[in-house]
Design an enzyme around this catalytic site. Structure first.
Site, mmCIF file in Angstrom:
data_model
loop_
_atom_site.group_PDB
_atom_site.id
_atom_site.type_symbol
_atom_site.label_atom_id
_atom_site.label_comp_id
_atom_site.label_asym_id
_atom_site.label_seq_id
_atom_site.Cartn_x
_atom_site.Cartn_y
_atom_site.Cartn_z
ATOM 1 N N ASN A 1 -4.823 1.854 -2.025
ATOM 2 C CA ASN A 1 -5.377 0.638 -1.750
ATOM 3 C C ASN A 1 -6.393 0.377 -2.928
ATOM 4 O O ASN A 1 -6.964 -0.724 -2.937
ATOM 5 C CB ASN A 1 -6.219 0.557 -0.528
ATOM 6 C CG ASN A 1 -7.748 0.785 -0.789
ATOM 7 O OD1 ASN A 1 -7.925 1.937 -1.401
ATOM 8 N ND2 ASN A 1 -8.641 0.150 -0.086
ATOM 9 N N LYS B 1 0.753 -1.212 0.024
ATOM 10 C CA LYS B 1 -0.053 -0.196 -0.067
ATOM 11 C C LYS B 1 0.955 1.118 -0.295
ATOM 12 O O LYS B 1 0.486 2.372 -0.491
ATOM 13 C CB LYS B 1 -0.904 0.066 1.153
ATOM 14 C CG LYS B 1 -2.109 -0.870 1.118
ATOM 15 C CD LYS B 1 -3.142 -0.514 2.429
ATOM 16 C CE LYS B 1 -4.302 -1.218 2.262
ATOM 17 N NZ LYS B 1 -5.330 -1.156 3.308
#
Ligand code: NDP
Length: 265
Positions: A86, A65
């Site tokens: 994300n 991420k």
């Protein structure tokens, strides 16, 4: 056929393929959502493959991420402010990074009264807690306090978002508690993060863990009569948002929810 997928490591336990493939099937979309289990050392290679294979979109989870933005053409303000990507989508051969975790927190809480004017306590100071702090701040919470096992991590996050912080043991009270630690993950017994005596019926408890669905905190909250939002809701609501951006179609929410609940047993 359009290809989408979850980019994570490990990725085998992800519920995203079941959720999105059920959505594609229900709407007759010629697409498949795959699992891309990619260790950190192979991220660069995979991101080249993403372009070569013209993958249409990715959900991104640990450990990528914070790193994946370096391989994208643009990263929007949500991903920048939360400090994590994300969610990736393709437009005109460009790959764009965003973050829809905050929608997964905001929508379920809004459906039970929202953040405005509420005192919010966030348990944890990792990546998921960052999205929670961002959401509470953006939604005009009256106060935001980050409580964490390691005080230093809480302090760093609190300084960045200008909110209060402390150790988990110092919980005093809240209107909304957002549980964003990994304590009790995959543990049916669970971990007591907040003593049950400190919970009360006027609280709203938002849990991020969905394995098990009934964590220790959710069990205790139900026993005292507090309102609860269980962990699959965050997964589903961020998934609905991603699905809509990828396909430009309204997600079939009930069907996607059923697929997730079936997988969770
Ligand atoms: P991180 O590893 O970034 O952060 C973990 C956090 O949990 C840290 O604050 C850590 O504290 C704390 N922690 C870990 N073990 C314990 C323990 N035994 N007691 C107290 N605190 C503990 O993880 P993420 O932020 O990415 O994820 C957190 C949780 O949220 C995970 O369980 C994940 O599955 C869940 N999640 C759910 C989503 C959903 O869609 N429902 C989406 C994203 C995450 P310390 O700083 O002291 O190490």
């Amino acid at each position: 056929m359009d290809i989408y997928g979850i980019l994570a490591h490990p990725a085998h336990q992800s519920l995203s393929p079941a959720m999105h493939n059920a959505g594609f099937k229900a709407l007759g979309i010629d697409a498949e959502f795959k699992v891309f289990d990619v260790p950190a050392s192979e991220l660069e290679k995979f991101m080249k493959l993403m372009r070569e294979e013209k993958i249409k979109g990715l959900s991104v989870s640990k450990p990528h991420k914070e790193k994946v933005e370096y391989y994208l053409d643009e990263v929007d303000k949500y991903a920048q402010e939360i400090g994590a990507v994300n969610f990736i989508y393709e437009r005109n051969n460009k790959y764009l990074g965003s973050n829809v975790d905050w929608i997964g927190i905001k929508e379920p809480i809004d459906s039970l009264g929202g953040f405005e004017g509420k005192n919010v306590v966030i348990l944890g100071a990792g990546g998921a807690a960052r999205a929670a702090v961002f959401t509470a701040k953006k939604s005009n919470a009256a106060s935001i306090t980050i409580l964490n096992r390691t005080l230093e991590h809480a302090k760093t996050l609190a300084n960045e978002f200008e909110c209060e912080f402390g150790k988990l043991v110092n919980f005093k009270g809240a209107d909304i508690i957002i549980q964003a630690t990994s304590a009790g993950l995959n543990d049916p017994e669970g971990v007591e993060l907040i003593p049950k005596e400190k919970l009360n019926p006027s609280m709203l408890i938002f849990e991020m863990i969905y394995s098990p669905l009934e964590t220790r905190l959710i069990r205790d909250a139900r026993e005292v009569g507090a309102q609860t939002i269980t962990g699959e809701n965050m997964l589903l609501h961020q998934g609905y948002a991603a699905f809509e951006i990828w396909t430009a179609q309204k997600p079939p929410r009930e069907i996607m929810e059923k697929a997730v609940i079936e997988r969770l047993g």
